[in-house]
Design a protein around this motif. Structure first.
Motif, short mmCIF file in Angstrom:
data_model
loop_
_atom_site.label_atom_id
_atom_site.label_comp_id
_atom_site.label_asym_id
_atom_site.label_seq_id
_atom_site.Cartn_x
_atom_site.Cartn_y
_atom_site.Cartn_z
N GLY A 126 -3.31 2.74 -6.67
CA GLY A 126 -4.01 3.29 -7.83
C GLY A 126 -3.27 4.50 -8.34
O GLY A 126 -2.56 5.17 -7.59
N SER A 127 -3.43 4.78 -9.63
CA SER A 127 -2.75 5.94 -10.19
C SER A 127 -3.70 6.71 -11.10
O SER A 127 -4.69 6.18 -11.60
CB SER A 127 -1.50 5.52 -10.96
OG SER A 127 -1.86 4.74 -12.07
N SER A 128 -3.38 8.01 -11.29
CA SER A 128 -4.18 8.87 -12.16
C SER A 128 -3.41 10.14 -12.46
O SER A 128 -2.74 10.68 -11.58
CB SER A 128 -5.50 9.25 -11.48
OG SER A 128 -6.18 10.22 -12.24
N ALA A 137 -9.02 10.57 -7.86
CA ALA A 137 -9.20 9.70 -9.03
C ALA A 137 -8.34 8.45 -8.92
O ALA A 137 -8.76 7.36 -9.31
CB ALA A 137 -8.87 10.47 -10.31
N ALA A 138 -7.14 8.58 -8.36
CA ALA A 138 -6.27 7.41 -8.16
C ALA A 138 -6.92 6.42 -7.19
O ALA A 138 -6.89 5.20 -7.42
CB ALA A 138 -4.90 7.85 -7.64
N ARG A 186 -10.19 6.14 -6.60
CA ARG A 186 -11.35 5.57 -7.30
C ARG A 186 -10.92 4.50 -8.31
O ARG A 186 -11.59 3.47 -8.46
CB ARG A 186 -12.16 6.67 -7.98
CG ARG A 186 -12.86 7.57 -6.99
CD ARG A 186 -13.64 8.69 -7.68
NE ARG A 186 -13.97 9.73 -6.75
CZ ARG A 186 -14.91 9.67 -5.83
NH1 ARG A 186 -15.64 8.58 -5.70
NH2 ARG A 186 -15.14 10.70 -5.03
N ASN A 187 -9.81 4.73 -9.02
CA ASN A 187 -9.32 3.75 -9.98
C ASN A 187 -8.95 2.44 -9.30
O ASN A 187 -9.26 1.36 -9.80
CB ASN A 187 -8.11 4.31 -10.75
CG ASN A 187 -8.50 5.40 -11.71
OD1 ASN A 187 -9.66 5.57 -12.07
ND2 ASN A 187 -7.51 6.18 -12.14
N HIS A 217 -12.25 0.76 -8.09
CA HIS A 217 -13.00 0.25 -9.24
C HIS A 217 -12.39 -1.04 -9.77
O HIS A 217 -13.08 -2.02 -10.02
CB HIS A 217 -13.08 1.30 -10.35
CG HIS A 217 -13.76 0.80 -11.57
ND1 HIS A 217 -15.13 0.62 -11.63
CD2 HIS A 217 -13.28 0.41 -12.77
CE1 HIS A 217 -15.44 0.14 -12.82
NE2 HIS A 217 -14.33 0.00 -13.53
N ARG A 218 -11.07 -1.04 -9.92
CA ARG A 218 -10.39 -2.24 -10.45
C ARG A 218 -10.54 -3.41 -9.48
O ARG A 218 -10.78 -4.55 -9.90
CB ARG A 218 -8.92 -1.94 -10.70
CG ARG A 218 -8.13 -3.09 -11.25
CD ARG A 218 -8.64 -3.48 -12.65
NE ARG A 218 -7.89 -4.59 -13.17
CZ ARG A 218 -8.26 -5.86 -13.03
NH1 ARG A 218 -9.37 -6.18 -12.38
NH2 ARG A 218 -7.51 -6.82 -13.52
N GLN A 276 -0.05 8.76 -7.37
CA GLN A 276 -0.10 7.35 -6.96
C GLN A 276 -0.55 7.31 -5.50
O GLN A 276 0.04 7.98 -4.65
CB GLN A 276 1.26 6.68 -7.07
CG GLN A 276 1.75 6.50 -8.49
CD GLN A 276 3.08 5.79 -8.52
OE1 GLN A 276 3.86 5.85 -7.58
NE2 GLN A 276 3.34 5.12 -9.62
#
Length: 73
Positions: A13-15, A21-22, A24-25, A28-29, A58
């Protein structure tokens, strides 16, 4: 107690906001296409730096989920 079989996948995940937040992204996906998500493990954290400031995070995760049904079925 039921006997479950678990599948483990690896995602990144990235943010631009934070490592949390990465994470969580990515979760979530994954939850949009998979079900029965049960746990995650962070296996790597990286970031991109621009002009001395963290510009992007990342985070690579292993996510475990149960397969449909049980061994008792």
């Amino acid at each position: 107690m039921s006997n479950h079989v678990y599948k483990i996948i690896e995602l990144t995940g990235s943010s631009p906001e934070s490592s949390d937040a990465a994470i969580r992204n990515a979760i979530h996906r994954a939850s949009e296409t998979l079900h029965n998500l049960r746990w995650f493990e962070v296996v790597d954290t990286r970031g991109h730096i621009e002009e001395g400031v963290i510009n992007h995070w990342q985070v690579t995760l292993r996510i475990g989920f149960t397969l449909d049904g049980t061994l008792d079925d």
